[in-house]
Every structure is written in C-alpha cells, then in structure tokens.
Design an enzyme around this catalytic site. Structure first.
Site, PDB file in Angstrom:
ATOM      1  NE  ARG A 124       2.230   3.381   9.331  1.00 59.12           N
ATOM      2  CZ  ARG A 124       1.851   3.393  10.612  1.00 59.12           C
ATOM      3  NH1 ARG A 124       2.741   3.072  11.543  1.00 59.12           N
ATOM      4  NH2 ARG A 124       0.637   3.715  10.957  1.00 59.12           N
TER       5      ARG A 124
ATOM      6  CD  GLU B 236      -2.850   1.013   2.473  1.00 56.53           C
ATOM      7  OE1 GLU B 236      -3.668   1.926   2.660  1.00 56.53           O
ATOM      8  OE2 GLU B 236      -2.789  -0.016   3.184  1.00 56.53           O
TER       9      GLU B 236
ATOM     10  CB  SER C 264       0.212   5.775   7.276  1.00 59.73           C
ATOM     11  OG  SER C 264      -0.201   4.517   7.748  1.00 59.73           O
TER      12      SER C 264
ATOM     13  CB  SER D 294     -10.261   4.027   7.331  1.00 52.68           C
ATOM     14  OG  SER D 294     -11.124   3.818   6.232  1.00 52.68           O
TER      15      SER D 294
END
Length: 386
Positions: A216, A150, A204, A201
């Site tokens: 990340r 993703e 990140s 939703s």
C-alpha cells in the site's frame, strides 16, 4: 463479457486441492457503505450426491439464483455472472449480489428465514464490517465470520477473475467526446507492475509487482462515502444511485471556479486549459451564484471534486513509483461513467499520454471473491485473520 474456463487458474492456485468446507460457499466483503456477496453454485453435482443433498441447501440455491432482487435493496448483478469457474475442486457458477451495509439486520433475518445458519456455520468475510458485525453474526444466526485481510483479498480476487475473463479489463477511448467515446478491451494478461486504486467509502492505492506481491502506497479519506455524504447534505438525496442520476443532469461549471474565470482564458505558460477547475466550489462564496445553482449542479460539482482529487493523488503516486498502468476498482465506479471518463481524461492529459486509466467489469466484487478463495486454502475450521 467473455469468460473462459481454460483451467489455467485451477492449475496455479492451491485452493483447488485443499480440504474445503461443506456447501453453501459464500464470500462477503462488508464495506462501510455497501456489502458485496459472492455465491458459488456447483454445476457438477452427481446424481447420488444430489439425492443426499438436504432440502435447505436446495432452497438456498433456488432462492439466490432464481431472483435478481432481494427485498427493496438487495440486487444480483446477473450480467457479471461467471460460468464454468473452478473453486475448491468443483466446477460451478459465481453469482454476484450487493446490498447496503445499513441493511445488514435484514440480511441476517433473511439468513435465518432461509435456514442458511443451519448449514453455513462459517462464512468467509473481509472488509471492516467483518470485524464490526462479527458478534452480531454469531449471536443472531450462529455464524462464525472467518476473516481475511481486505487488501490481500482484493488482489487475489482481481488476479483470479482476470484469469477467467478475457474482456475484464478495459479503458475509455476519447473520454471527452460524447460522440466518439467508447469502451475498448485492454489486454491485461501481462500486467506487472501496475497500480490499483481501490475507491470505496475511502481510497487505498497499491502497487502490485507480481502475483500476490503488493504494498500500500497511500490513500485518502475523500472517496465514495464522501461523495454520497456531501450529496445527501447538499441535495437531500438518499442513495448513491440517486446522487449519480442528479450529477448526470448537472453542470459543475456553475459551482466551480475555472482557470478562465481567473485568467480570462488559458494559462498558457503552464499549459493550463481555461476549462480546467481552478477552485472546486469556488463560486459558491457569491450569493447570486448560490441562488442560481440546482441540486443537479451541486451533485455534479461534488462528483467532479472527489474524482479530480483521486485522479491527482493517483497521478503523483504513479509518477513517484514509475508505474504506467493504473487500474481503478471499487463500487464508487458502479453506474458511474462520469467519474470513469473524468479519470481517463485526467490521466492522459496530465501525463502527456504516458498514463492510461484502466477499469475492470467486476468493480467492487474482488474482495468477496478473494476471501472465498482464501478460505479454500485453509483446512476446514482453521481461522486465518489479519
């Protein structure tokens, strides 16, 4: 929107020369709330190839490109369409389509009715839904989901689209002044390093240090899904668009407790303006306050709460990482200028002008574009999963 086809992208990306799958080409980002679909329409079809093209492929192209709505919930964002794009060695148009993930059964029915399954045996996909719906795609329409990471897809899609669209990146000038506030194009041609805050939703936060190089940093579960869920509980609304419309008419100060509600004005010692939120929903412990608020006020307060939390976490991350450019993306920002302006003001206010909130026109579609590009880098039939 200003997009160019200078060819700089095709020169830098190996997907242009790799073995590619047969048409049609789709990229899907199946999120927890919204599914984003990109469709590549070739514009360089020679006459002999056009004669050999099967009728089903022509029907799919006509259906997807001639409509702006599909059923009650599917929409094509025609204003985001990108012309003159090179993908897989072909020149064409990128179309951007979205629908609620809850409508996936209807999408699969549409795929069957249009004969998509007879041509597209493999569809590239990213997002959590690429795993959640994998078996359903295989069982119902005989499609294999070619899954990609993703966040890899997100960054790749961002870099690709920004390379084509000179006006992709922008910021809000004078975000607190309705009369003077305006969108201003930002030159993002030399971006590194920068921070990406992907608000779907959940949230990140990534630090990008070079082409395809990122990590990340952190995230939060309080994102767009939280806003919609709380609004549905508090107001009875049933969609993100409805929640945003309610929030646009509301007054969050009737719900929140401000600094001036506690101190009677500014808290000058620490530079806190009296109009800043001191406690989200802080007035709702009082019965008379609860009876006085409207659904619109509750929706606005919910939006402000979620947005302020995202802004606070982002600022702390940027400070820790020494980053001065912060890019906010994701479908939480779609039709949501309220949050964009709140984030713009918060970044500038709390950083003393050192940080500027940046936004991108294609918002939540980067993952879908990125996984399509990743598919072009693999040989036909290869599986590349995270």
């Amino acid at each position: 929107m200003s997009c160019n086809n200078s060819g700089s992208n095709s020169a830098n990306h190996p997907e242009e020369t790799a073995e590619v799958p047969p048409m049609p080409w789709f990229g899907m980002d199946i999120g927890g709330s919204l599914t984003k679909l990109v469709y590549f329409e070739p514009m360089d079809i020679p006459p002999d190839e056009q004669d050999l093209e099967v009728e089903t492929l022509k029907n799919i192209r006509r259906y997807l490109t001639n409509n702006s709505a599909y059923g009650n919930t599917g929409h094509r964002d025609a204003h985001l369409q990108m012309n003159g794009v090179y993908i897989g060695g072909r020149k064409g148009i990128l179309h951007f389509i979205r629908f609620p993930t809850s409508e996936m059964p209807n999408f699969l029915d549409l795929a069957k009715s249009k004969g998509m399954a007879t041509l597209a045996s493999t569809v590239c996909a990213t997002g959590g839904g690429a795993y959640k719906f994998e078996q359903q795609f295989l069982n119902e329409v005989n499609m294999t989901l070619h899954k990609f990471d993703e966040l890899d897809s997100l960054i790749r899609g961002m870099e690709f689209i920004e390379g084509y669209c000179s006006s992709e990146c922008y910021y809000w000038e004078n975000p607190k002044d309705d009369d003077k506030c305006r969108k201003v194009t930002f030159d993002f041609s030399r971006p590194y390093p920068f921070m990406v805050v992907n608000v779907g939703s959940g949230v990140s936060i990534l630090v990008v240090t070079g082409a395809g190089k990122f990590r990340r940093v952190t995230g939060t579960s309080l994102g767009g899904g939280t806003f919609l869920g709380l609004c549905c509980l508090l107001t009875g609304c049933t969609s993100f668009e409805e929640a945003i419309k309610l929030a646009a008419k509301g007054d969050s100060t009737k719900v929140d407790k401000l600094v001036k509600d506690i101190y009677g004005g500014d808290y000058s010692k620490f530079g806190l303006n009296g109009d800043l939120v001191a406690s989200s929903f802080g007035q709702m412990n009082l019965e008379e306050r609860r009876e006085a608020v409207s659904k619109e006020d509750l929706a606005k307060a919910t939006l402000v709460t979620i947005t302020n939390n995202i802004g606070s976490i982002t600022r702390m991350c940027a400070l820790t990482e020494g980053i001065e450019r912060v890019v906010f993306v994701g479908n939480f920002l779609r039709v949501n200028t309220i949050s964009m302006k709140l984030l713009s003001y918060a970044m500038e206010y709390w950083s003393g002008g050192a940080l500027r909130a940046l936004f991108l026109e294609h918002e939540g579609y980067f993952g879908a574009v990125g996984c399509l590009l990743e598919l072009m880098r693999t040989s036909n039939g290869d599986q590349s999963e995270s």
